[in-house]
Design an enzyme around this catalytic site. Structure first.
Site, PDB file in Angstrom:
ATOM      1  N   LYS A   1       0.834  -1.213   0.000  1.00  0.00           N
ATOM      2  CA  LYS A   1       0.000   0.000   0.000  1.00  0.00           C
ATOM      3  C   LYS A   1       0.865   1.257   0.000  1.00  0.00           C
ATOM      4  O   LYS A   1       0.633   2.183  -0.769  1.00  0.00           O
ATOM      5  CB  LYS A   1      -0.887   0.003   1.249  1.00  0.00           C
ATOM      6  CG  LYS A   1      -1.572   1.318   1.520  1.00  0.00           C
ATOM      7  CD  LYS A   1      -2.406   1.277   2.782  1.00  0.00           C
ATOM      8  CE  LYS A   1      -1.666   1.545   4.063  1.00  0.00           C
ATOM      9  NZ  LYS A   1      -1.301   2.966   4.280  1.00  0.00           N
ATOM     10  N   ASN A   2       1.880   1.260   0.878  1.00  0.00           N
ATOM     11  CA  ASN A   2       2.668   2.483   1.047  1.00  0.00           C
ATOM     12  C   ASN A   2       3.614   2.755  -0.118  1.00  0.00           C
ATOM     13  O   ASN A   2       4.244   3.817  -0.165  1.00  0.00           O
ATOM     14  CB  ASN A   2       3.446   2.438   2.375  1.00  0.00           C
ATOM     15  CG  ASN A   2       2.519   2.631   3.557  1.00  0.00           C
ATOM     16  OD1 ASN A   2       1.320   2.913   3.394  1.00  0.00           O
ATOM     17  ND2 ASN A   2       3.054   2.478   4.760  1.00  0.00           N
TER      18      ASN A   2
ATOM     19  N   ARG B   1      -8.486  -0.877   5.159  1.00  0.00           N
ATOM     20  CA  ARG B   1      -7.697   0.216   4.584  1.00  0.00           C
ATOM     21  C   ARG B   1      -6.334  -0.303   4.129  1.00  0.00           C
ATOM     22  O   ARG B   1      -5.772   0.227   3.167  1.00  0.00           O
ATOM     23  CB  ARG B   1      -7.470   1.322   5.633  1.00  0.00           C
ATOM     24  CG  ARG B   1      -8.685   2.177   5.888  1.00  0.00           C
ATOM     25  CD  ARG B   1      -8.308   3.380   6.729  1.00  0.00           C
ATOM     26  NE  ARG B   1      -7.161   4.072   6.128  1.00  0.00           N
ATOM     27  CZ  ARG B   1      -6.428   4.990   6.746  1.00  0.00           C
ATOM     28  NH1 ARG B   1      -6.717   5.347   7.962  1.00  0.00           N
ATOM     29  NH2 ARG B   1      -5.410   5.559   6.132  1.00  0.00           N
TER      30      ARG B   1
ATOM     31  N   ARG C   1       0.569  14.225  14.157  1.00  0.00           N
ATOM     32  CA  ARG C   1       1.079  13.950  12.800  1.00  0.00           C
ATOM     33  C   ARG C   1       1.092  15.197  11.907  1.00  0.00           C
ATOM     34  O   ARG C   1       0.311  15.301  10.957  1.00  0.00           O
ATOM     35  CB  ARG C   1       0.266  12.833  12.129  1.00  0.00           C
ATOM     36  CG  ARG C   1       0.494  11.488  12.768  1.00  0.00           C
ATOM     37  CD  ARG C   1      -0.133  10.371  11.982  1.00  0.00           C
ATOM     38  NE  ARG C   1       0.656   9.938  10.853  1.00  0.00           N
ATOM     39  CZ  ARG C   1       0.245   9.074   9.948  1.00  0.00           C
ATOM     40  NH1 ARG C   1      -0.942   8.551  10.031  1.00  0.00           N
ATOM     41  NH2 ARG C   1       1.042   8.718   8.958  1.00  0.00           N
TER      42      ARG C   1
ATOM     43  N   CYS D   1      -5.500  12.529  13.823  1.00  0.00           N
ATOM     44  CA  CYS D   1      -5.306  11.106  13.544  1.00  0.00           C
ATOM     45  C   CYS D   1      -5.184  10.374  14.872  1.00  0.00           C
ATOM     46  O   CYS D   1      -4.846  10.979  15.881  1.00  0.00           O
ATOM     47  CB  CYS D   1      -4.041  10.983  12.707  1.00  0.00           C
ATOM     48  SG  CYS D   1      -3.127   9.476  12.848  1.00  0.00           S
TER      49      CYS D   1
ATOM     50  N   ASP E   1       5.169   0.497  11.896  1.00  0.00           N
ATOM     51  CA  ASP E   1       3.963  -0.172  11.387  1.00  0.00           C
ATOM     52  C   ASP E   1       3.874  -1.643  11.825  1.00  0.00           C
ATOM     53  O   ASP E   1       2.873  -2.300  11.535  1.00  0.00           O
ATOM     54  CB  ASP E   1       3.909  -0.081   9.858  1.00  0.00           C
ATOM     55  CG  ASP E   1       3.503   1.303   9.384  1.00  0.00           C
ATOM     56  OD1 ASP E   1       3.072   2.119  10.219  1.00  0.00           O
ATOM     57  OD2 ASP E   1       3.610   1.569   8.169  1.00  0.00           O
TER      58      ASP E   1
HETATM   59  C1  UD1 Z   1       4.521   6.784   6.510  1.00  0.00           C
HETATM   60  C2  UD1 Z   1       3.651   5.554   6.337  1.00  0.00           C
HETATM   61  C3  UD1 Z   1       3.166   5.061   7.695  1.00  0.00           C
HETATM   62  C4  UD1 Z   1       4.344   4.855   8.633  1.00  0.00           C
HETATM   63  C5  UD1 Z   1       5.227   6.090   8.689  1.00  0.00           C
HETATM   64  C6  UD1 Z   1       6.507   5.869   9.480  1.00  0.00           C
HETATM   65  C7  UD1 Z   1       2.664   5.863   4.175  1.00  0.00           C
HETATM   66  C8  UD1 Z   1       1.446   6.176   3.386  1.00  0.00           C
HETATM   67  N1  UD1 Z   1       2.521   5.890   5.507  1.00  0.00           N
HETATM   68  O1  UD1 Z   1       3.718   7.796   7.077  1.00  0.00           O
HETATM   69  O2  UD1 Z   1       2.458   3.850   7.515  1.00  0.00           O
HETATM   70  O3  UD1 Z   1       3.903   4.547   9.928  1.00  0.00           O
HETATM   71  O4  UD1 Z   1       5.617   6.480   7.354  1.00  0.00           O
HETATM   72  O5  UD1 Z   1       7.230   4.810   8.961  1.00  0.00           O
HETATM   73  O6  UD1 Z   1       3.714   5.560   3.632  1.00  0.00           O
HETATM   74  N2  UD1 Z   1       6.607  14.386  10.900  1.00  0.00           N
HETATM   75  C9  UD1 Z   1       6.649  15.727  11.229  1.00  0.00           C
HETATM   76  N3  UD1 Z   1       6.331  16.628  10.258  1.00  0.00           N
HETATM   77  C10 UD1 Z   1       6.008  16.252   8.980  1.00  0.00           C
HETATM   78  C11 UD1 Z   1       5.985  14.878   8.663  1.00  0.00           C
HETATM   79  C12 UD1 Z   1       6.287  13.964   9.649  1.00  0.00           C
HETATM   80  O7  UD1 Z   1       6.945  16.092  12.361  1.00  0.00           O
HETATM   81  O8  UD1 Z   1       5.744  17.122   8.148  1.00  0.00           O
HETATM   82  C13 UD1 Z   1       6.947  13.380  11.931  1.00  0.00           C
HETATM   83  C14 UD1 Z   1       5.770  12.445  12.244  1.00  0.00           C
HETATM   84  O9  UD1 Z   1       4.903  13.011  13.186  1.00  0.00           O
HETATM   85  C15 UD1 Z   1       6.499  11.227  12.755  1.00  0.00           C
HETATM   86  C16 UD1 Z   1       7.784  11.198  11.913  1.00  0.00           C
HETATM   87  O10 UD1 Z   1       7.922  12.512  11.396  1.00  0.00           O
HETATM   88  O11 UD1 Z   1       6.851  11.376  14.099  1.00  0.00           O
HETATM   89  C17 UD1 Z   1       7.758  10.234  10.756  1.00  0.00           C
HETATM   90  O12 UD1 Z   1       6.588  10.412   9.995  1.00  0.00           O
HETATM   91  P1  UD1 Z   1       6.565  10.154   8.425  1.00  0.00           P
HETATM   92  O13 UD1 Z   1       7.765   9.340   8.063  1.00  0.00           O
HETATM   93  O14 UD1 Z   1       6.364  11.441   7.726  1.00  0.00           O
HETATM   94  O15 UD1 Z   1       5.258   9.279   8.255  1.00  0.00           O
HETATM   95  P2  UD1 Z   1       4.232   9.302   7.070  1.00  0.00           P
HETATM   96  O16 UD1 Z   1       4.931   9.566   5.784  1.00  0.00           O
HETATM   97  O17 UD1 Z   1       3.065  10.133   7.427  1.00  0.00           O
END
Ligand code: UD1
Length: 421
Positions: free
Chosen positions: A22-23, A395, A121, A116, A303
Site C-alpha cells: 500500500k505504502n 484500509r 502527525r 489522527c 507499522d
Molecule cells: C509513513 C507511512 C506510515 C508509517 C510512517 C513511518 C505511508 C502512506 N505511511 O507515514 O504507515 O507509519 O511512514 O514509517 O507511507 N513528521 C513531522 N512533520 C512532517 C511529517 C512527519 O513532524 O511534516 C513526523 C511524524 O509526526 C512522525 C515522523 O515525522 O513522528 C515520521 O513520519 P513520516 O515518516 O512522515 O510518516 P508518514 O509519511 O506520514
C-alpha cells in the site's frame, strides 16, 4: 459496518502470499500526476486506501480503472489541481498529491489532513521542503494553497519523514537545477518511488541512502511499474505464524526489506528458513521476551510495533516496546488488555509481561496496524473474539480474513446486521 468473528486456538499451517505494498502504491499513484499520460501500475492491492486515492486522482480529472491486479491511470486531461477535505481527512497519504500537482500546474489546493489516532502527525516538513524549492505556501479555509515555479535547493530534513521525502522527490524531479535532500527517508517504498521517477526520466542519485540528489529535467514521459511486496503485511503474517503457527510459509516478499524484523524474530526464538522471495517459519517451543524500539528504516518499523506487542504477550517474561517514530501510537493497548494481555505504558514505552492466557472478547479496531495486532491476538486467544470496525483493517490489508482462513484460522467476516459474507 463489518466485524470479524474469530475462534482462537486453531494452529496455522501452509502458505500465504503477500500483496503489493500500500505504502508504495500510493506515492506511485500520486507520481502519475506529474506528467500527462497513460500509466499501468501492476500488483496494486485492493484496499480501501488505494480506492480512496483513485478518487483523489479522479477529482483532478484523471481516469482510473482496474484490470485484474493492475490500475490503469490516465492523467492526460487533469485540469483541477485540488484535493478536497472529504478525501484527505479519510487518508493522510492523499497529501502526496501536493508535490506533483504543484510541479505540473505551478499551483494547487490541497486540504490539510487534520487529526489522527496516533497523535498530531504534522505536515510541516512537507511544506518546508516545498518552500525551500521555491513554493509560496498559504493556508486558506483549511487548505494549503501552494504556488510558484520550483527550483533546486539543498534541504536537510530535521527529522526523517517518509511522506515529506516522497513529496520532495516528486516536486524536485522537474524543478530547475540541482536538489539535494539530506537526512532523507530510506524506506523501500521511497526507493520504489524514486525508481519509478527514474523510469519516467528523472535524474536521481543516492536512493536508499540519507542523501538524495536530483537534477531537474524539463520533460518526463509516462511509464509502467510493478508495486513492491508489502513488507508490513509480510511481517504481520510472520508474527501470525510465530504466535499460532505450526509451519507457515510467507511468500512473494523481499527478505531484504525485513532485516530488522527477521533479526528480532530470531532473537525471540523463532526458527526461520529464508529463501529469495519466501520465508518459512516454525513455531518455537517458548517465545523469549525481546525488547524493541522503532526507528526509521532500516530500523524496526513503527507499522509492526502493535503486532510485535501482540507477539510478546506470549513470550515468557518481560519485553519493553518503545515507539520512537510515533510517541502516541498505542491505541491497540487497551484492546489487548481486554483479551487478557498484561501491559503497562509509560510515555512511549510499553512493558509487556507474558505469557498471558488470552481469552476471546469483543474488541475494537482503531487503525490499520492496531487492528492487525488485535486480530493476531484473537487468533492466539481461547474462545471467540469479535473484532469490530474492521474497515480499519480493510484500509491496509488485502483480504486478510481469506488469507488467514487459508492458513487454517477460523475467521469470518460478518456485517453488523448479522449477515455473513
Ligand atoms: C509513513 C507511512 C506510515 C508509517 C510512517 C513511518 C505511508 C502512506 N505511511 O507515514 O504507515 O507509519 O511512514 O514509517 O507511507 N513528521 C513531522 N512533520 C512532517 C511529517 C512527519 O513532524 O511534516 C513526523 C511524524 O509526526 C512522525 C515522523 O515525522 O513522528 C515520521 O513520519 P513520516 O515518516 O512522515 O510518516 P508518514 O509519511 O506520514
Amino acid at each position: 459496518m463489518d466485524k470479524f468473528v474469530i475462534e482462537g486456538g486453531h494452529p496455522l499451517s501452509g502458505s500465504v502470499t503477500v500483496s503489493g505494498a500500500k505504502n508504495a502504491a500510493l506515492p506511485l499513484m500520486a507520481a502519475t500526476l506529474l506528467q500527462p499520460g497513460r500509466y499501468r501500475l501492476n500488483r496494486v492491492p485492493r484496499l480501501r486506501d488505494t480506492a480512496t486515492f483513485a478518487q483523489v486522482l479522479e477529482v483532478t480529472g484523471a481516469t482510473v480503472s482496474r484490470d485484474g491486479d493492475s490500475l490503469i491511470i490516465d492523467t492526460e486531461n487533469c485540469a483541477n489541481p485540488e484535493a478536497p477535505y472529504e478525501l484527505v481527512r479519510q487518508m493522510r497519504a492523499s497529501f502526496y498529491v501536493l508535490g506533483p500537482l504543484l510541479a505540473r500546474f505551478g499551483r494547487c489546493r490541497v486540504s490539510l489532513p487534520g487529526g489522527c489516532n496516533w497523535g498530531p502527525r504534522p505536515v510541516d516538513l512537507h511544506l518546508k521542503v516545498l518552500q525551500a524549492l521555491g513554493a509560496d505556501i498559504e493556508l486558506d479555509g483549511g487548505y494549503i494553497v501552494a504556488s510558484g515555479q520550483l527550483h533546486g535547493a539543498d534541504f536537510t530534513f530535521p527529522i526523517t519523514s517518509v511522506g515529506a521525502t516522497g513529496n520532495a522527490l516528486m516536486a524536485a524531479a522537474t524543478a530547475d537545477g540541482v536538489t539535494v535532500l539530506r537526512n532523507a527517508a530510506r524506506e523501500p517504498e521511497i526507493v520504489a518511488l524514486g525508481e519509478f521517477l527514474q523510469q519516467l526520466g528523472a535524474h536521481i542519485e543516492g536512493l536508499g541512502s540519507p542523501t538524495i540528489t536530483l537534477t531537474g529535467v524539463q520533460q518526463l514521459s509516462a511509464a509502467d511499474a510493478t508495486i513492491i511486496p508489502d513488507r508490513i503485511e509480510a511481517g504481520t503474517f510472520l508474527i501470525a505464524g510465530a504466535l499460532a503457527g505450526e509451519k507457515v510459509t510467507v511468500s512473494g516478499l523481499d527478505p531484504e526489506h525485513l532485516t530488522a524484523h527477521l533479526q528480532l524474530l530470531e532473537q525471540a526464538g523463532v526458527a526461520l528458513e529464508v529463501g529469495t522471495d519466501a520465508i518459512t517459519l516454525s513455531r518455537p517451543g517458548q517465545l523469549r521476551p525481546t525488547d524493541m524500539t522503532t526507528a526509521p528504516y532500516p530500523g524496526y518499523p513503527t507499522d509492526l510495533q502493535a503486532q510485535w506487542m501482540a507477539l510478546m504477550t506470549q513470550a515468557s517474561g518481560s519485553s519493553l516496546i518503545r515507539d520512537e517514530v510515533y510517541q502516541d501510537r498505542f491505541a491497540h493497548l487497551p484492546e489487548l488488555l481486554r483479551l487478557g494481555a498484561r501491559i503497562t505504558l509509560h510515555e512511549n514505552a510499553a512493558t509487556v509481561v507474558g505469557p498471558a492466557a488470552l481469552i476471546g472478547a469483543p474488541v475494537m479496531s482503531t487503525d490499520i496496524r492496531a487492528a492487525a495486532a488485535i486480530v493476531l491476538a484473537a487468533l492466539a486467544a481461547e474462545g471467540t473474539s469479535e473484532v469490530l470496525r474492521v474497515y480499519h483493517i480493510d484500509r491496509g490489508h488485502e483480504a486478510i480474513e481469506k488469507k488467514l482462513a487459508g492458513l487454517g484460522a477460523v475467521i469470518e467476516r460478518v456485517d453488523d446486521r448479522g449477515g455473513r459474507e
